[in-house]
Design an enzyme around this catalytic site. Structure first.
Site: not given
Lengths: 59, 820
Positions: B105, B507, B698
């Site tokens: 990127c 989570d 996350d």
């Protein structure tokens, strides 16, 4: 063996030069990003990668 | 597995299935118009290499946005915050770029932007996404340049507060300089030392020996005083605060061996220990440097958090809408938030109703509906239509900023274990010093001429090599072995905590389950078979922007869809293949003529959410949509359970979905509807019971609890901020590397313990010998070197093999090749 009295100081001079060169490189930010340049070298201007290649088909 | 977007890697579903682009002689699928535009642009600009070399899918494209949006960046008042004027009239902007996921990127942005006239230089750091843009304002306006970047699919934003960044850079450069001085010095001094050891045995000309000592001293001096300076500084700090740490024995050992060596060099007799001193400094500097690199990555935190808030807002003033910088807003102002944009401030909704995605703050997968007067938090994304918000809190006062501060506080609380180690080290150091002093005093009365020699022998022999040298080595080698398996550790302490972990708290959304839902079952209610109902519903949902619409399969192109009307909060209505259909809540789907519709309230608390399909004559079918457990998670959890870990779920989601996922994965200990603070409290409570808790998450909402857990693990597909708060990053999208990480952590700690035991045994044996004068300093140095080598090689074993639960290669290279 007395050649060692010449060779070791010579080695020290080279060592000093290497350290100075490294300091210069650090000051110029050459080591600030160690990741991108490696990739850039791979990608630059290579308009025609070898056909076929070793890429597996996309998932 | 469904087709994935060539650009961003998202599943291609519903209406976008037909969106393709020719690339490299084949057709690739794309998930949205924005992604297609970006991919086409990248291809046509001759930058297609981006797709060949990237190591992670790109962020979903967001569309370039209107020109006026970027033009606002030309305002001087906004530029003052992040742009510096250069002496020659050019300007330099510090930016944070959204969507940078890997080095490719950064390459893409740099290549594309350098070609734009007016751009002097652009440098993108793929790790922190910080970007330095140097441009000539006489040739190009900043707004234009930023619009160009946005057109590539990378949304730039201003980056302020870079003071800490500069300090970190200076520290890194100083560390590198020290490292190289120590490294070069060590290579030289070791060469001379070898020559001297060999010379001592073969009885070579003593003049050469003296010369070699002098040269060794010459080289060792800068190593000790320049590269070793931090150890002396640390020892001095420890002494002044009366809490001697590990730096003190290290500094003492270096100083004593150096001082004695200098003395012996000038005296012309006795042993020199320059090699030991220099080797010490080098290995310790290496460990310090690695530790520092990890710390600096964590420093990017502040910037990353600020990054999630837009820098610009549309203020509704007397003179109509006006684009201003967020810092210009004051409480009481009204701002307009376009669909798809995140809310820049905390405030109250003024529009009648709106739907927001608050996943950034709550991790909650379902969009929430807000009515006029309800509170809206900064960082949540407006989903459906433009909303007006009255500003209440800006900048540092927002909830998002408070979460950031919570992370900092939780981080500051952590180094409990470090303190304990430091205290033990303090006692050890005091003991060594007392012992050396006592031995010295004793020898002064027995034989004063040998006193220094014996004291030095004691100091050298007790040098905490196993602690100071082999422990960091074991950590470093263990960490790099894990990195090759796709597990990145932020700090060395994480390895220790991971090895001691007794509990893992997960989570739910995005960690155990996929981010998007899938259809669990189709229940036909009126004689039309399930596949047909699904096809009809899919055709209708292909026109919907609702998140649940993504659960439906791609529509059958033969079904025509016309007259579509979306009713916010209720569902969607339209004519499919000539038949009028409604999809949504049961009351809505059944139409006004059906009073006996089942209540939708029951669905809110169960594991599944349901959507009803209705026709002219009433309800046709019910679709149960449920979260899908990530593939392979069950196996990974079984491996973790086999390793003796207790597993739990802590989720911000509703009870129903959490219970369902827990049951499916066989986890009995689950907690639902927890706010970030609640998760932190849960972890704290477990810690008070003496358990060592690892948190796997996350979302940003997990960041405080990630920072508060003994070891924080984030999975690679999570938000970047969570990464910043985590000690341990799993690069792959799933949990498959976690069992490996636990096994490797335990193995590393086992080797560290072996080394420590060896060090203790060696000291118990060697100290009496040295104290009684049996062991000459040169023998002590030899013993110490051998001992160091032994423990170092023991540590290096870690790098050669990786423990069993590693299936298949997971190196970054093979990963990048596997991506399309």
């Amino acid at each position: 063996m007395s050649i060692i009295f010449v060779l070791i100081p010579l080695g020290l001079v080279l060592l000093g030069a290497a350290v100075l060169a490294f300091f210069w490189a650090v000051r110029n930010g050459q080591f600030d990003d160690l990741e991108t340049p490696a990739w850039r070298m791979l990608m630059d201007d290579d308009r025609n990668p070898p056909p076929g290649g070793d890429k597996p088909p996309p998932a | 597995m469904a087709t994935t977007c060539f650009h961003c890697g998202a599943a291609v579903t519903g209406r976008e299935a037909a969106r393709t682009l020719a690339f490299d002689g084949r057709q690739v699928a794309l998930c949205s118009e924005a992604c297609e535009t970006v991919a086409r642009r990248i291809r046509d600009d001759g930058l297609g290499d981006f797709y060949r070399f990237r190591s992670a899918p790109a962020a979903p494209a967001i569309g370039a946005g209107s020109g006026t949006r970027w033009a606002a960046y030309d305002r001087e008042v906004l530029q003052r915050e992040f742009v510096t004027e250069q002496p020659d009239g050019s300007r330099e902007a510090q930016l944070l770029v959204q969507g940078v996921r890997c080095a490719a990127c950064a390459w893409l942005i740099e290549r594309a932007m350098t070609a734009v006239p007016g751009v002097r230089e652009i440098a993108v750091d793929p790790l922190t996404t910080r970007t330095r843009l140097h441009w000539d304002p006489r040739v190009a306006r900043l707004g234009e340049l930023l619009a160009r970047m946005a057109a590539l699919g990378y949304e730039p934003g201003a980056c302020t507060a870079e003071e800490g960044d500069r300090a970190a850079l200076a520290e890194r450069r100083a560390g590198l300089r020290r490292l190289i001085v120590a490294g070069f010095g060590m290579s030289q001094v070791m060469t001379y030392a070898t020559a001297m050891y060999v010379g001592a045995m073969q009885d070579v000309d003593s003049g050469i020996g003296e010369f070699l000592r002098l040269v060794s001293m010459l080289v060792a001096t800068p190593v000790v005083f320049y590269a070793g300076a931090p150890f002396f500084a640390g020892a001095w700090r420890g002494l002044r605060s009366r809490r001697p740490g590990m730096d003190l024995p290290v500094a003492l050992a270096i100083a004593a061996s150096y001082a004695a060596s200098v003395w012996h060099t000038f005296r012309g007799s006795g042993e020199v220990y320059f090699d030991s001193a220099v080797m010490f400094v080098f290995f310790l500097s290496c460990a310090r440097f690695l530790e520092m690199s990890g710390r600096h990555r964590a420093l990017g935190l502040t910037g990353a958090l600020a990054h999630h808030l837009p820098r610009l807002a549309t203020r509704l003033g007397d003179g109509g809408p006006e684009l201003v910088g967020v810092t210009e807003l004051a409480p009481g102002d009204r701002v307009l938030v376009a669909p798809g944009q995140s809310v820049p401030v905390d405030g109250r909704l003024e529009s009648a109703a709106a739907r927001f995605d608050e996943a950034l703050l709550t991790g909650e997968s379902r969009p929430v509906r807000r009515l006029a007067g309800d509170a809206v938090v900064a960082g949540s994304i407006n989903l459906l239509e433009a909303a007006t918000v009255r500003v209440e809190r800006v900048g540092a006062a927002t909830v998002l900023a408070q979460i950031g501060r919570l992370i900092t506080v939780a981080r500051a609380e952590r180094p409990h274990l470090v303190e304990v180690t430091d205290r033990v080290a303090g006692w050890f150091v005091t003991g060594v010093l007392l012992l050396a002093a006592m031995v010295g005093a004793a020898w002064l009365t027995i034989d004063a001429s040998r006193a220094f020699e014996v004291v030095l022998a004691v100091l050298v022999v007790t040098c905490p090599c196993a602690l100071a040298l082999a422990t960091p080595a074991a950590f470093t080698v263990g960490m790099s072995a894990l990195a090759r398996r796709g597990v990145l550790l932020r700090r060395a302490g994480a390895l220790e905590a991971l090895s001691r972990a007794t509990d893992l708290v997960f989570d739910k959304t995005g960690t155990l389950t996929e981010h998007s839902a899938g259809i669990r079952q189709v229940v036909p209610l009126a004689g039309i078979d399930a596949p047909r109902c699904l096809a009809l519903a899919a055709a209708l949902e292909s026109r919907s922007e609702h998140p649940l619409a993504r659960a439906f399969p791609p529509p059958d192109p033969s079904l025509t869809v016309v007259d579509v009307v979306a009713v916010p909060g209720l569902g969607i209505e339209g004519r499919v293949a000539g038949v009028r259909l409604r999809l949504g809540t049961p009351g809505f789907a059944a139409g006004p003529a059906a009073p006996d519709a089942p209540s939708p309230a029951a669905a809110a608390d169960s594991a599944t959410q349901s959507v009803w399909l209705g026709g002219e004559s009433g309800l046709l079918a019910r679709f149960d949509i449920a979260e899908q457990v990530r593939p392979g998670v069950a196996g990974d959890l079984a491996a973790l359970r086999a390793a003796g870990l207790d597993l739990a779920i802590a989720s911000g989601d509703q009870e129903g979905p959490v219970r369902a996922v827990a049951r499916q994965l066989g986890i009995t200990d689950w907690h639902a509807r927890l706010q970030p603070a609640g998760k932190l409290a849960l972890v704290r409570a477990m810690q008070r019971e003496g358990r060592v808790v690892g948190m796997v998450g996350d979302g940003i909402n997990d960041s405080p609890v990630l920072a508060g857990a003994d070891v924080a693990i984030a999975i690679g597909s999570g938000t970047s901020l969570a990464h910043h708060a985590a000690d341990c990053l799993l690069i792959g999208a799933g949990l498959e590397a976690l069992p490996t990480a636990v096994a490797q952590a335990r193995r590393t700690m086992r080797i560290v313990r072996q080394n420590l035991w060896w060090a203790v045994a060696y000291n118990v044996l060697a100290v009496p010998l040295a104290a009684t004068g049996v062991l000459a300093p040169w023998l002590a140095a030899l013993g110490m070197s051998a001992s160091s080598l032994l423990v170092t090689f023991n540590a290096l074993r870690l790098g050669r093999t990786v423990p069993p639960p590693a299936a298949g290669p997971a190196s970054t290279l093979s990963r990048s090749e596997a991506l399309p």
